[in-house]
Design a protein around this motif. Structure first.
Motif, PDB file in Angstrom:
ATOM      1  N   PHE A   5      44.996  38.739  38.272  1.00 23.78           N
ATOM      2  CA  PHE A   5      43.874  38.267  37.950  1.00 23.78           C
ATOM      3  C   PHE A   5      43.761  36.698  37.001  1.00 23.78           C
ATOM      4  O   PHE A   5      44.788  36.318  36.390  1.00 23.78           O
ATOM      5  N   GLN A   7      41.209  34.326  34.970  1.00 21.45           N
ATOM      6  CA  GLN A   7      39.647  34.921  33.757  1.00 21.45           C
ATOM      7  C   GLN A   7      39.590  33.503  33.146  1.00 21.45           C
ATOM      8  O   GLN A   7      40.612  33.420  32.264  1.00 21.45           O
ATOM      9  N   ASN A  12      37.767  40.218  29.315  1.00 24.61           N
ATOM     10  CA  ASN A  12      36.669  40.691  30.058  1.00 24.61           C
ATOM     11  C   ASN A  12      37.293  42.533  30.355  1.00 24.61           C
ATOM     12  O   ASN A  12      38.545  42.452  30.775  1.00 24.61           O
ATOM     13  N   GLY A  14      35.574  45.066  32.067  1.00 25.44           N
ATOM     14  CA  GLY A  14      36.183  45.171  33.349  1.00 25.44           C
ATOM     15  C   GLY A  14      37.138  45.014  33.668  1.00 25.44           C
ATOM     16  O   GLY A  14      37.620  46.090  34.621  1.00 25.44           O
ATOM     17  N   ILE A  15      37.957  43.487  33.530  1.00 28.07           N
ATOM     18  CA  ILE A  15      38.962  43.678  34.635  1.00 28.07           C
ATOM     19  C   ILE A  15      40.129  44.889  33.490  1.00 28.07           C
ATOM     20  O   ILE A  15      41.494  45.082  34.192  1.00 28.07           O
ATOM     21  N   GLY A  70      42.890  38.201  41.571  1.00 24.68           N
ATOM     22  CA  GLY A  70      41.598  39.382  41.358  1.00 24.68           C
ATOM     23  C   GLY A  70      40.817  37.473  40.508  1.00 24.68           C
ATOM     24  O   GLY A  70      40.896  37.299  39.556  1.00 24.68           O
ATOM     25  N   SER A  72      36.633  38.211  38.618  1.00 22.68           N
ATOM     26  CA  SER A  72      35.476  38.762  38.490  1.00 22.68           C
ATOM     27  C   SER A  72      34.874  37.946  37.313  1.00 22.68           C
ATOM     28  O   SER A  72      34.060  38.763  35.825  1.00 22.68           O
ATOM     29  N   PHE A  99      37.276  39.165  45.093  1.00 21.26           N
ATOM     30  CA  PHE A  99      35.860  38.265  44.031  1.00 21.26           C
ATOM     31  C   PHE A  99      35.433  40.388  43.495  1.00 21.26           C
ATOM     32  O   PHE A  99      35.208  40.898  44.591  1.00 21.26           O
ATOM     33  N   GLY A 100      34.659  40.279  42.727  1.00 21.51           N
ATOM     34  CA  GLY A 100      34.309  41.928  41.483  1.00 21.51           C
ATOM     35  C   GLY A 100      33.608  41.223  41.265  1.00 21.51           C
ATOM     36  O   GLY A 100      33.420  39.986  40.213  1.00 21.51           O
ATOM     37  N   GLY A 101      33.047  42.128  40.263  1.00 21.01           N
ATOM     38  CA  GLY A 101      32.431  41.826  38.278  1.00 21.01           C
ATOM     39  C   GLY A 101      30.706  41.899  39.016  1.00 21.01           C
ATOM     40  O   GLY A 101      29.925  41.636  40.064  1.00 21.01           O
ATOM     41  N   SER A 105      28.687  41.520  42.728  1.00 16.49           N
ATOM     42  CA  SER A 105      27.576  42.756  43.139  1.00 16.49           C
ATOM     43  C   SER A 105      25.973  42.273  42.914  1.00 16.49           C
ATOM     44  O   SER A 105      25.688  42.882  43.501  1.00 16.49           O
ATOM     45  N   ALA A 125      34.613  49.606  40.178  1.00 20.07           N
ATOM     46  CA  ALA A 125      35.636  49.249  40.680  1.00 20.07           C
ATOM     47  C   ALA A 125      36.948  50.480  40.773  1.00 20.07           C
ATOM     48  O   ALA A 125      38.435  49.780  41.347  1.00 20.07           O
TER      49      ALA A 125
END
Length: 415
Positions: A5, A7, A12, A14-15, A70, A72, A99-101, A105, A125
């Motif tokens: 990851f 960041q 984060n 979520g991570i 990754g 996010s 990529f996510g988050g 989204s 996720a």
């Protein structure tokens, strides 16, 4: 699978959950954390530190040898994250960049257009990332991974979402991921935690408005059981020795029964002061609600007011509370000696001088400990964007920039 990851700026949560979900299934994760990548709040990247940042990322990739990188990012971090992904793809072209988050989204169709991004993970996720890791070595299976947007023979494959995870099936968030890399987090007196997901409201400026559409027909607010909440906090308290808990939930509770079950247990097993967000409504103004908050250690309630113009708040922001409710909440908090603060958003489309004067009067009447003022950040596809266009605060070109993670309002004000 090995996932690294990257960041910027802050922890984060979520991570931490995604990392924990992967580790629970035997996969490896690591983190590159960049504490201060921006010059100011306009999302402008600090060029002076970019060489140092890239060197830090390169060294970690070479030592950890990840299969996947990754990101996010929130909208405010998106351009920085793309910039880092471009550097990685140029130097390590074999690495899969995912990529996510929140921002991804919001607008996966724009995110996947970035040449350095190989895939986009949409929505929650924890379930999908485990499937992704299981499928990673098999391209045919990878293309069918839930939540994943991925290029396939010149087209973008858009897979259906995995079911929402049961809240007590969530792993303990992987706090070590940030705390080991950035020991300053361990020195903080406050521990951040979320006991729920979602929000019952659809404020037009908020990311939850998008999640309503993403998970239409499913639960909009889900809670971990009180027992599981306290079990986790007890574990982390013994490990990190913090002396305050900051519940980051959009809304801590919507029913008194949940508070009556969770908070006495929290007081017995954890016994630390805590803070939370609350929404000014007929639930939170009840004496019984504020009383149990105070008795179980709540020392600060953060209340989002955002505007004191009732018509504006109702018609533009989709918030139905009245100023009378805000005043009643303030009065009951003062009665029980519970400190509270207000949040107020500036530079909203169609905002008037009269509305700002009304805010001064309302806040002077309520006398919160502090009023936190912040300037509106337009998030992609939120309804406030349409209001910005209607009132001429932003243009269609600005909308394109917003979707790319840029802030067209930086340095501007309608006050």
């Amino acid at each position: 699978m090995r996932l690294l990851f990257i960041q910027p700026e802050f922890e984060n949560i979520g991570i931490e959950y995604v990392s924990a979900a992967l580790k629970r299934e035997g996969h490896a994760t690591d983190l590159v954390f960049i504490p201060k990548p921006f010059e100011n709040t306009s999302f402008k990247v600090r060029d002076d530190d970019e060489g140092e940042e890239n060197s830090k990322i390169s060294k970690k990739i070479e030592s950890f040898k990840p299969d996947v990188i990754g990101f996010s990012p929130f909208t405010s971090h998106f351009r920085w994250s793309v910039r880092k992904s471009e550097f990685i793809k140029q130097k390590f072209p074999e690495k899969f960049i995912l990529f996510g988050g929140v921002h991804a989204s919001f607008i996966p169709e724009t995110t996947i257009e970035e040449e350095s991004i190989d895939g986009v993970m949409v929505g929650e996720a924890e379930i999908a990332i485990v499937e992704f890791a299981k499928n990673f070595g098999d391209r045919a299976k990878l293309l069918k991974t839930p939540n994943l947007w991925i290029a396939d023979k010149g087209e973008i494959r858009q897979n259906d979402l995995a079911p929402q995870i049961e809240m007590d099936d969530l792993p303990y968030p992987d706090k070590d991921l940030f705390y080991d890399i950035f020991p300053e987090y361990q020195k903080r007196s406050t521990f951040t935690f979320m006991a729920s997901r979602g929000c019952p409201y659809q404020c037009t400026y908020c990311c939850n408005d998008i999640y309503f559409d993403l998970y239409k027909g499913q639960q909009t607010v889900r809670f971990q059981s009180p027992k599981y909440v306290v079990e986790q906090l007890k574990y982390f308290k013994n490990k990190f020795h913090f002396n305050r808990v900051d519940f980051m939930d959009d809304v801590l509770a919507t029913k008194l029964e949940r508070l009556e079950e969770m908070l006495p247990l929290y007081k017995k097993e954890i016994g630390l002061p805590w803070v939370c967000f609350m929404y000014p409504n007929r639930f939170t103004i009840q004496e019984s609600v504020v009383k149990i908050l105070k008795e179980t250690g709540c020392e600060w309630m953060k209340v989002g007011v955002q505007s004191a113009d009732e018509d504006y708040r109702r018609n533009i922001l989709k918030r139905r509370e009245t100023n009378d409710l805000v005043i009643k909440l303030a009065d009951v908090c003062k009665k029980h000696k519970l400190s509270f603060s207000f949040d107020h958003i500036l530079n909203m489309p169609g905002e008037t001088t009269e509305g700002l004067i009304a805010a001064i009067r309302l806040y002077n009447r309520c006398k919160p400990v502090i009023v936190n003022f912040g300037s509106l950040i337009y998030l992609p596809k939120t309804q406030i964007v349409e209001h910005g266009l209607k009132y001429g605060e932003i243009t269609e070109e600005d909308v394109r920039l917003i979707n790319k993670g840029l802030d067209p309002m930086a340095g501007k004000s309608n006050i």
